[in-house]
Design an enzyme around this catalytic site. Sequence first.
Site, PDB file in Angstrom:
ATOM      1  N   GLU A   1      42.533 -55.541 -51.622  1.00  0.00           N
ATOM      2  CA  GLU A   1      42.699 -56.533 -52.703  1.00  0.00           C
ATOM      3  C   GLU A   1      41.423 -56.467 -53.529  1.00  0.00           C
ATOM      4  OE1 GLU A   1      45.429 -58.038 -53.254  1.00  0.00           O
ATOM      5  OE2 GLU A   1      46.480 -57.838 -51.349  1.00  0.00           O
TER       6      GLU A   1
ATOM      7  N   CYS B   1      38.777 -62.795 -59.426  1.00  0.00           N
ATOM      8  CA  CYS B   1      39.373 -61.473 -59.656  1.00  0.00           C
ATOM      9  C   CYS B   1      40.498 -61.532 -60.684  1.00  0.00           C
ATOM     10  CB  CYS B   1      39.906 -60.926 -58.336  1.00  0.00           C
ATOM     11  SG  CYS B   1      41.006 -62.072 -57.477  1.00  0.00           S
TER      12      CYS B   1
ATOM     13  N   LYS C   1      34.220 -59.975 -41.149  1.00  0.00           N
ATOM     14  CA  LYS C   1      32.835 -59.978 -41.654  1.00  0.00           C
ATOM     15  C   LYS C   1      32.775 -60.749 -42.958  1.00  0.00           C
ATOM     16  CE  LYS C   1      30.420 -57.258 -44.267  1.00  0.00           C
ATOM     17  NZ  LYS C   1      29.731 -58.303 -45.056  1.00  0.00           N
TER      18      LYS C   1
ATOM     19  N   GLU D   1      34.682 -55.125 -65.005  1.00  0.00           N
ATOM     20  CA  GLU D   1      34.779 -56.515 -64.582  1.00  0.00           C
ATOM     21  C   GLU D   1      33.403 -57.178 -64.718  1.00  0.00           C
ATOM     22  OE1 GLU D   1      35.594 -56.909 -60.375  1.00  0.00           O
ATOM     23  OE2 GLU D   1      36.988 -58.541 -60.761  1.00  0.00           O
TER      24      GLU D   1
HETATM   25  P1  NAD Z   1      31.846 -56.388 -52.831  1.00  0.00           P
HETATM   26  O1  NAD Z   1      32.778 -55.240 -52.882  1.00  0.00           O
HETATM   27  O2  NAD Z   1      30.465 -56.189 -53.272  1.00  0.00           O
HETATM   28  O3  NAD Z   1      31.753 -56.952 -51.329  1.00  0.00           O
HETATM   29  C1  NAD Z   1      32.897 -57.382 -50.642  1.00  0.00           C
HETATM   30  C2  NAD Z   1      32.621 -57.302 -49.154  1.00  0.00           C
HETATM   31  O4  NAD Z   1      32.441 -55.941 -48.787  1.00  0.00           O
HETATM   32  C3  NAD Z   1      31.355 -58.031 -48.702  1.00  0.00           C
HETATM   33  O5  NAD Z   1      31.601 -58.653 -47.468  1.00  0.00           O
HETATM   34  C4  NAD Z   1      30.355 -56.884 -48.548  1.00  0.00           C
HETATM   35  O6  NAD Z   1      29.329 -57.165 -47.632  1.00  0.00           O
HETATM   36  C5  NAD Z   1      31.250 -55.779 -48.047  1.00  0.00           C
HETATM   37  N1  NAD Z   1      30.763 -54.419 -48.264  1.00  0.00           N
HETATM   38  C6  NAD Z   1      29.899 -53.966 -49.204  1.00  0.00           C
HETATM   39  N2  NAD Z   1      29.705 -52.631 -49.063  1.00  0.00           N
HETATM   40  C7  NAD Z   1      30.473 -52.238 -48.016  1.00  0.00           C
HETATM   41  C8  NAD Z   1      30.718 -50.981 -47.389  1.00  0.00           C
HETATM   42  N3  NAD Z   1      30.122 -49.866 -47.799  1.00  0.00           N
HETATM   43  N4  NAD Z   1      31.574 -50.942 -46.358  1.00  0.00           N
HETATM   44  C9  NAD Z   1      32.204 -52.060 -45.922  1.00  0.00           C
HETATM   45  N5  NAD Z   1      31.997 -53.291 -46.464  1.00  0.00           N
HETATM   46  C10 NAD Z   1      31.151 -53.370 -47.511  1.00  0.00           C
HETATM   47  O7  NAD Z   1      32.554 -57.557 -53.635  1.00  0.00           O
HETATM   48  P2  NAD Z   1      31.984 -59.023 -53.900  1.00  0.00           P
HETATM   49  O8  NAD Z   1      30.920 -58.927 -54.929  1.00  0.00           O
HETATM   50  O9  NAD Z   1      31.675 -59.690 -52.616  1.00  0.00           O
HETATM   51  O10 NAD Z   1      33.265 -59.775 -54.479  1.00  0.00           O
HETATM   52  C11 NAD Z   1      33.637 -59.694 -55.795  1.00  0.00           C
HETATM   53  C12 NAD Z   1      34.748 -58.682 -55.975  1.00  0.00           C
HETATM   54  O11 NAD Z   1      35.871 -59.053 -55.171  1.00  0.00           O
HETATM   55  C13 NAD Z   1      35.258 -58.640 -57.396  1.00  0.00           C
HETATM   56  O12 NAD Z   1      35.465 -57.303 -57.776  1.00  0.00           O
HETATM   57  C14 NAD Z   1      36.580 -59.389 -57.315  1.00  0.00           C
HETATM   58  O13 NAD Z   1      37.479 -59.043 -58.331  1.00  0.00           O
HETATM   59  C15 NAD Z   1      37.063 -59.014 -55.956  1.00  0.00           C
HETATM   60  N6  NAD Z   1      38.051 -59.983 -55.431  1.00  0.00           N
HETATM   61  C16 NAD Z   1      39.367 -59.601 -55.345  1.00  0.00           C
HETATM   62  C17 NAD Z   1      40.327 -60.499 -54.901  1.00  0.00           C
HETATM   63  C18 NAD Z   1      41.773 -60.090 -54.795  1.00  0.00           C
HETATM   64  O14 NAD Z   1      42.527 -60.790 -54.122  1.00  0.00           O
HETATM   65  N7  NAD Z   1      42.188 -59.009 -55.420  1.00  0.00           N
HETATM   66  C19 NAD Z   1      39.950 -61.790 -54.499  1.00  0.00           C
HETATM   67  C20 NAD Z   1      38.605 -62.144 -54.585  1.00  0.00           C
HETATM   68  C21 NAD Z   1      37.657 -61.220 -55.043  1.00  0.00           C
END
Ligand code: NAD
Length: 494
Positions: free
Chosen positions: A255, A289, A179, A388
């Site tokens: 992650e 991140c 997704k 963050e």
């Molecule tokens: P997010 O958690 O808002 O969303 C991530 C994904 O989860 C999206 O596809 C979203 O639609 C989905 N999602 C949201 N609510 C959900 C639920 N209840 N159940 C299942 N899926 C759900 O994060 P974001 O804003 O898209 O991305 C930014 C975040 O990602 C930051 O915190 C960043 O640090 C982190 N990140 C981490 C890494 C890593 O490798 N550690 C890499 C890139 C980004």
Amino acid sequence: MGFPIPTDKIERRHYINGEFCESSDKGTFELKSPYTHEKIVDVCEASVDDTNRAVAAAKAAFPAWAAKSPEERGALLKQLAAKLKELHGELAQLNAMDMGRPVSTYFDGFFAASLFEHYAEAGYEARGTTSLNTPGFVNMTFRQPIGPVAAIIPWNIPTISFAMKIGPALAAGCTIVLKTSEKAPLTPARLAHAVHEIGFPPGVVNILSGHGTPSGATLASHMDIRLVNFTGSTFTGRKIQAAAASSNLKKVVLELGGKSPAIVFEDADIPKAAQATSTSLQILMGQACIANSRIYVQESVAEKFKKAFVEIFSTQKKGDPLDPATQQGPQADGLQHERIKSFLDAASQGAGKLESGGKPSQVDGKGFFIEPTIYSNVSEDEKTQKEEVFGPFVNINTFKTEEEALEKANATEYGLYASVFTKDINRALRVAKAYESGTVGINCTSPSMAHDMPFGGYKGSGQGREGYGYSVEEHLEHKSVLIKIEDDAKTAIG
Ligand code: NAD
């Protein structure tokens, strides 16, 4: 200036069981450019029914895919790598359109291709062990794919996330439902066509677009998914883990976010440290991140460091992400912009001193831009020092001793990437050992990475590891097979 790709040529549908389809309830959501604010397309919003159909397809395709040799699976992954190289330019444009990433900074198509090239060869890593340590037995382990997996990815690096999730899953013999993020669905949707043209068997790769609810949540709690491989915020990671626990106890790889520290000692090469720490925050407009968003500088060199840092950090050319001259694009969308503005407000009311930036901005009256912002001497318990920000925002604080710096740097719920700048090898190694962090950079910082090193977080930054030799492993079960030997004692040696 209009979009470089005609909007009626942009893929906006799901890819389920080898077919492109609209949502079963015809649901869509509007995707807008974060630069022009114009609508790009109405993207299909996956319903519970669409998500269940994708999981059913992955489940049906699993036995035949798992039974293929690593070579057969790898041949298809190699073709995907070649396609990514061909499509690199188009993917850069799509990513500039949906999340505002400047095309000049886009390396992701080639990077993702190199990941698929590796995973095309990685299937043979799935090997077990043998043991003669139990008298009367020859024992062995089988390593077998865990089952259909779900991947849920964020918006900041969609092409790379696509490869980091699909590559190891397919190499291990798993099928997948991926997704995409509602903020950046266009590059994975384009890549669904590459998957289709190459001829992966239907159901092996399924790609859905839509929000966390309902599609992501349905995947996390689905009884037929055996592993959910999630990259995103710590906030959502908690929900994923709870959903996994309360459904079928599926395995979870997380992650998550970071609040990465960099410690700069007085003996460091200050111009190089300023350059490296600044670049870490400029990548993706701070929406990374691993960005070193907390910098601790030893008091005696603090002014020199700040001067060098401000000059580098604040001088990028802002503009249209599709213009090759642009270095800083807008933040990914209005929500992200509002979120960062709330941190700017909090910082302005805190104890810190504003060194540069501090406000939102626009280019020619357009775009969700944020001025690169630097605060100094911020209280350790302030919101911007704890949470963050995910924007071009940094706090630079000072310290007197190594112990003080480490104590402050580790006083966080995150632990993704930490760095230290010093010419003293003993101090560098002491700090590396003491850091509570999945990755440590010595005289370098993010985005420095190594393909064959594990990548993942301590503490609230996640669990499980990605990286060559690690990701495939997460997708494999261990099975112990015990073989009894009759009359073993008769031929016993020794
Ligand atoms: P997010 O958690 O808002 O969303 C991530 C994904 O989860 C999206 O596809 C979203 O639609 C989905 N999602 C949201 N609510 C959900 C639920 N209840 N159940 C299942 N899926 C759900 O994060 P974001 O804003 O898209 O991305 C930014 C975040 O990602 C930051 O915190 C960043 O640090 C982190 N990140 C981490 C890494 C890593 O490798 N550690 C890499 C890139 C980004």
